[in-house]
Design a protein around this motif. Structure first.
Motif, PDB file in Angstrom:
ATOM      1  N   MET A 235       0.844  -1.190   0.000  1.00 44.72           N
ATOM      2  CA  MET A 235       0.000   0.000   0.000  1.00 44.72           C
ATOM      3  C   MET A 235       0.883   1.245   0.000  1.00 44.72           C
ATOM      4  SD  MET A 235      -3.096   1.013   2.611  1.00 44.72           S
ATOM      5  CE  MET A 235      -2.140   0.530   4.053  1.00 44.72           C
ATOM      6  N   ARG A 236       0.674   2.126  -0.972  1.00 51.05           N
ATOM      7  CA  ARG A 236       1.436   3.356  -1.038  1.00 51.05           C
ATOM      8  C   ARG A 236       0.783   4.437  -0.175  1.00 51.05           C
ATOM      9  NH1 ARG A 236       2.559   5.096  -7.051  1.00 51.05           N
ATOM     10  NH2 ARG A 236       0.298   4.677  -7.258  1.00 51.05           N
ATOM     11  N   THR A 237       1.579   5.415   0.206  1.00 54.53           N
ATOM     12  CA  THR A 237       1.086   6.478   1.068  1.00 54.53           C
ATOM     13  C   THR A 237      -0.076   7.230   0.426  1.00 54.53           C
ATOM     14  OG1 THR A 237       3.317   6.720   1.989  1.00 54.53           O
ATOM     15  CG2 THR A 237       1.769   8.518   2.383  1.00 54.53           C
ATOM     16  N   ALA A 238       0.006   7.489  -0.888  1.00 53.58           N
ATOM     17  CA  ALA A 238      -1.061   8.224  -1.571  1.00 53.58           C
ATOM     18  C   ALA A 238      -2.392   7.495  -1.477  1.00 53.58           C
ATOM     19  CB  ALA A 238      -0.678   8.450  -3.035  1.00 53.58           C
ATOM     20  N   ALA A 239      -2.373   6.176  -1.658  1.00 54.60           N
ATOM     21  CA  ALA A 239      -3.614   5.397  -1.563  1.00 54.60           C
ATOM     22  C   ALA A 239      -4.159   5.431  -0.142  1.00 54.60           C
ATOM     23  CB  ALA A 239      -3.365   3.966  -2.015  1.00 54.60           C
ATOM     24  N   PHE A 240      -3.270   5.341   0.839  1.00 58.59           N
ATOM     25  CA  PHE A 240      -3.729   5.390   2.229  1.00 58.59           C
ATOM     26  C   PHE A 240      -4.362   6.740   2.542  1.00 58.59           C
ATOM     27  CE2 PHE A 240      -2.899   6.633   6.647  1.00 58.59           C
ATOM     28  CZ  PHE A 240      -3.715   5.722   7.281  1.00 58.59           C
ATOM     29  N   LYS A 241      -3.731   7.819   2.100  1.00 60.29           N
ATOM     30  CA  LYS A 241      -4.264   9.149   2.399  1.00 60.29           C
ATOM     31  C   LYS A 241      -5.632   9.363   1.754  1.00 60.29           C
ATOM     32  CE  LYS A 241       0.062  11.542   3.442  1.00 60.29           C
ATOM     33  NZ  LYS A 241       0.991  12.633   3.064  1.00 60.29           N
ATOM     34  N   ALA A 242      -5.892   8.684   0.640  1.00 62.17           N
ATOM     35  CA  ALA A 242      -7.217   8.792   0.014  1.00 62.17           C
ATOM     36  C   ALA A 242      -8.300   8.249   0.940  1.00 62.17           C
ATOM     37  CB  ALA A 242      -7.228   8.035  -1.313  1.00 62.17           C
ATOM     38  N   LEU A 243      -7.940   7.293   1.808  1.00 62.61           N
ATOM     39  CA  LEU A 243      -8.911   6.737   2.753  1.00 62.61           C
ATOM     40  C   LEU A 243      -9.240   7.706   3.872  1.00 62.61           C
ATOM     41  CD1 LEU A 243      -7.588   3.088   3.243  1.00 62.61           C
ATOM     42  CD2 LEU A 243      -8.835   4.071   1.327  1.00 62.61           C
ATOM     43  N   LEU A 244      -8.388   8.697   4.103  1.00 60.57           N
ATOM     44  CA  LEU A 244      -8.571   9.617   5.223  1.00 60.57           C
ATOM     45  C   LEU A 244      -9.509  10.764   4.903  1.00 60.57           C
ATOM     46  CD1 LEU A 244      -4.873   9.810   6.511  1.00 60.57           C
ATOM     47  CD2 LEU A 244      -6.675   8.217   7.181  1.00 60.57           C
ATOM     48  N   THR A 245      -9.826  10.952   3.635  1.00 61.08           N
ATOM     49  CA  THR A 245     -10.789  11.989   3.275  1.00 61.08           C
ATOM     50  C   THR A 245     -12.171  11.610   3.779  1.00 61.08           C
ATOM     51  OG1 THR A 245     -11.311  10.939   1.146  1.00 61.08           O
ATOM     52  CG2 THR A 245      -9.444  12.494   1.188  1.00 61.08           C
ATOM     53  N   ASP A 246     -13.065  12.593   3.834  1.00 56.18           N
ATOM     54  CA  ASP A 246     -14.427  12.294   4.273  1.00 56.18           C
ATOM     55  C   ASP A 246     -15.057  11.220   3.396  1.00 56.18           C
ATOM     56  OD1 ASP A 246     -14.188  14.143   6.265  1.00 56.18           O
ATOM     57  OD2 ASP A 246     -15.241  15.748   5.209  1.00 56.18           O
ATOM     58  N   ALA A 247     -14.817  11.336   2.067  1.00 50.48           N
ATOM     59  CA  ALA A 247     -15.379  10.345   1.142  1.00 50.48           C
ATOM     60  C   ALA A 247     -14.741   8.981   1.366  1.00 50.48           C
ATOM     61  CB  ALA A 247     -15.166  10.794  -0.298  1.00 50.48           C
ATOM     62  N   GLY A 248     -13.440   8.957   1.614  1.00 47.48           N
ATOM     63  CA  GLY A 248     -12.747   7.693   1.863  1.00 47.48           C
ATOM     64  C   GLY A 248     -13.235   7.017   3.121  1.00 47.48           C
ATOM     65  N   GLN A 249     -13.444   7.814   4.179  1.00 52.76           N
ATOM     66  CA  GLN A 249     -13.950   7.264   5.434  1.00 52.76           C
ATOM     67  C   GLN A 249     -15.340   6.679   5.252  1.00 52.76           C
ATOM     68  OE1 GLN A 249     -11.631   6.765   7.588  1.00 52.76           O
ATOM     69  NE2 GLN A 249     -11.729   8.371   9.114  1.00 52.76           N
ATOM     70  N   GLU A 250     -16.147   7.362   4.442  1.00 47.26           N
ATOM     71  CA  GLU A 250     -17.506   6.891   4.206  1.00 47.26           C
ATOM     72  C   GLU A 250     -17.512   5.557   3.474  1.00 47.26           C
ATOM     73  OE1 GLU A 250     -21.507   8.576   2.014  1.00 47.26           O
ATOM     74  OE2 GLU A 250     -20.083  10.012   2.885  1.00 47.26           O
ATOM     75  N   VAL A 251     -16.657   5.442   2.461  1.00 48.64           N
ATOM     76  CA  VAL A 251     -16.565   4.181   1.724  1.00 48.64           C
ATOM     77  C   VAL A 251     -16.047   3.074   2.636  1.00 48.64           C
ATOM     78  CG1 VAL A 251     -15.435   2.960  -0.174  1.00 48.64           C
ATOM     79  CG2 VAL A 251     -16.270   5.303  -0.516  1.00 48.64           C
ATOM     80  N   LEU A 252     -15.031   3.396   3.408  1.00 48.56           N
ATOM     81  CA  LEU A 252     -14.426   2.404   4.302  1.00 48.56           C
ATOM     82  C   LEU A 252     -15.435   1.890   5.315  1.00 48.56           C
ATOM     83  CD1 LEU A 252     -11.745   1.000   5.053  1.00 48.56           C
ATOM     84  CD2 LEU A 252     -11.243   2.954   6.544  1.00 48.56           C
ATOM     85  N   GLU A 253     -16.196   2.790   5.908  1.00 50.04           N
ATOM     86  CA  GLU A 253     -17.178   2.382   6.912  1.00 50.04           C
ATOM     87  C   GLU A 253     -18.315   1.569   6.303  1.00 50.04           C
ATOM     88  OE1 GLU A 253     -16.806   2.712  10.093  1.00 50.04           O
ATOM     89  OE2 GLU A 253     -14.927   3.798   9.834  1.00 50.04           O
ATOM     90  N   GLY A 254     -18.532   1.717   4.981  1.00 54.03           N
ATOM     91  CA  GLY A 254     -19.625   0.989   4.338  1.00 54.03           C
ATOM     92  C   GLY A 254     -19.281  -0.418   3.911  1.00 54.03           C
ATOM     93  N   ILE A 255     -18.031  -0.843   4.111  1.00 56.08           N
ATOM     94  CA  ILE A 255     -17.619  -2.195   3.717  1.00 56.08           C
ATOM     95  C   ILE A 255     -17.843  -3.156   4.878  1.00 56.08           C
ATOM     96  CG2 ILE A 255     -15.694  -3.625   2.918  1.00 56.08           C
ATOM     97  CD1 ILE A 255     -14.455  -1.099   1.719  1.00 56.08           C
ATOM     98  N   ASP A 256     -18.540  -4.228   4.631  1.00 57.80           N
ATOM     99  CA  ASP A 256     -18.854  -5.228   5.659  1.00 57.80           C
ATOM    100  C   ASP A 256     -17.640  -6.154   5.862  1.00 57.80           C
ATOM    101  OD1 ASP A 256     -19.858  -7.134   7.337  1.00 57.80           O
ATOM    102  OD2 ASP A 256     -21.363  -7.896   5.949  1.00 57.80           O
ATOM    103  N   PRO A 257     -17.007  -6.132   7.038  1.00 65.85           N
ATOM    104  CA  PRO A 257     -15.846  -6.993   7.285  1.00 65.85           C
ATOM    105  C   PRO A 257     -16.153  -8.468   7.095  1.00 65.85           C
ATOM    106  CG  PRO A 257     -16.060  -5.336   9.007  1.00 65.85           C
ATOM    107  CD  PRO A 257     -17.314  -5.270   8.190  1.00 65.85           C
TER     108      PRO A 257
END
Length: 418
Positions: free
Chosen positions: A1-23
């Protein structure tokens, strides 16, 4: 995982997508979840300059690591961020909290303008524990992605008013620059775990020099560190959680106490008898205490916690119950006294015999023992094979301890004291 991809998860939109994934869905069918995310416009929009596949991998990796992180950090893992290597080496939440508490009790909170330094902070487990106790702390790590993850954890837990992380090479830091120092050298490389302290990164000489130069310092090491590699100025502590040895902590300066020595610390997370007896149990080296005596088996058998064994404090443990070793090379000890403690497991001995499968099977069947737990120390017996070969049936349960006394293998049939 590159830093740029990780930082994309920290945006409001990234957090929303991340929280919507069922573990659970990821664990059940990762490929199907990945396929859905690859055609999602919301995922593609997280960073138009990155391949969608890279963003999907970053999302799924984080979901998976958060689930794995629950074993170390409990429910708070759901809001934390990880890298695979960072999670592997990170300090367990219980241990970090214990260590931070010991630190603040010994040193207090550093004066304003003198933050503690966590060198090689990784994803920030120790840094977070210190900050939660009011200690201003500055973390350093040489890896840009790890720094980004640690910063994200600081923000996620609302500690950005007292914790900071910088990308830095700790080998460039001069000894004595900090009043309170933590150091956790990397113990993994591209081939896996590193067991030789000389191969740590930064080197063992570098981190011990930094620790010895601080007013107070804690240096984290693998629990298997050779005793001869421990600096003379350090107080060494081996820490276990629920019977599993986790790490060694080397304390320097004011954190070493009055006189450097050895300590075993046993922590508990699971509920149960030992947890009720106390969340923390400790055993310290006793200067002048000689080796434990050796004697024939008595009424009770004591199996010391791995932290006691690794810290070479079996003699101190045995002395607490007027005990003696069965064999000077084996860590079991025996006593007519019974004392319940998180520092050991105690069993009542009901039969002792030189090992013979036929004789052991006969005894267990006569006692109507159908369920056995096989424990061994100093024995080459395959525990699973022995359990199968016994071919038992019956309502009673027992523990069969396989060990060696002198040059002979022995079987000890035991039960939990009533």
């Amino acid at each position: 995982m590159r830093t740029a991809a990780f930082k994309a998860l920290l945006t409001d939109a990234g957090q929303e997508v991340l929280e919507g994934i069922d573990p659970q869905a990821v664990a059940t069918d990762r490929l199907a979840v990945a396929s859905r995310l690859r055609v999602s416009a919301r995922v593609a929009a997280l960073d138009p300059d990155l391949p969608v596949s890279e963003l999907v991998n970053a999302l799924l990796t984080q979901v998976t690591l958060r689930e794995r992180g629950r074993a170390k950090f409990g429910d708070r893992a759901a809001s934390m961020f990880f890298t695979p290597g960072g999670l592997e080496q990170s300090t367990r939440g219980t241990v970090a909290a214990y260590r931070a508490e010991r630190t603040t009790q010994a040193t207090g909170t550093p004066p304003s303008g003198e933050p503690a330094s966590d060198q090689g902070c990784g994803i920030g487990a120790d840094l977070l524990a210190l900050a939660e106790r009011g200690v201003p702390v500055e973390g350093m790590d040489i890896d840009p992605l790890t720094v980004a993850v640690a910063r994200a954890n600081i923000e996620a837990l609302g500690l950005d008013d007292r914790a900071w992380v910088w990308e830095a090479d700790v080998t460039k830091v001069s000894p004595g620059d900090h009043r309170l120092l933590f150091s956790d050298p990397a113990r993994r490389n591209g081939r896996g775990r590193v067991f030789d302290p000389a191969a740590y990164s930064p080197s063992w000489d570098t981190v011990t020099a930094l620790a010895e130069g601080a007013d107070a310092a804690c240096l984290k090491a693998a629990p298997g560190i050779p005793h001869e590699a421990i600096p003379k100025k350090a107080a060494a502590e081996w820490i276990s959680v629920d019977g599993e040895l986790k790490e060694a902590a080397l304390w320097f300066g004011s954190l070493a106490g009055q006189s450097p020595g050895r300590r075993a610390t046993v922590l508990h997370e699971r509920e149960g008898l030992l947890a009720r007896e106390g969340a923390i149990a400790q055993l310290d080296a006793e200067p002048g205490l000689g080796p434990a005596p050796v004697a024939p088996i008595r009424r009770h058998l004591y199996d010391p916690d791995p932290a006691v064994v690794r810290s070479h404090l079996v003699a101190e443990a045995a002395a607490r119950v007027d005990g003696a070793l069965l064999d000077e090379r084996i860590a079991f000890f025996t006593s007519d006294r019974i004392e319940i403690s998180p520092l050991w497991r105690v069993l009542e001995v009901i039969e002792v015999m030189p090992f013979s499968l036929k004789r052991l099977r006969s005894f267990l069947r006569k006692q109507e023992i159908g369920k056995v737990t096989v424990k061994k120390r100093g024995s080459a017996v395959d525990a699973e094979k022995l359990r199968r070969d016994l071919r038992l049936a019956g309502p009673e349960a027992a523990t069969v301890v396989m060990t060696r006394i002198g040059d002979r293998p022995y079987s000890l049939v035991c039960r939990t004291p009533k």
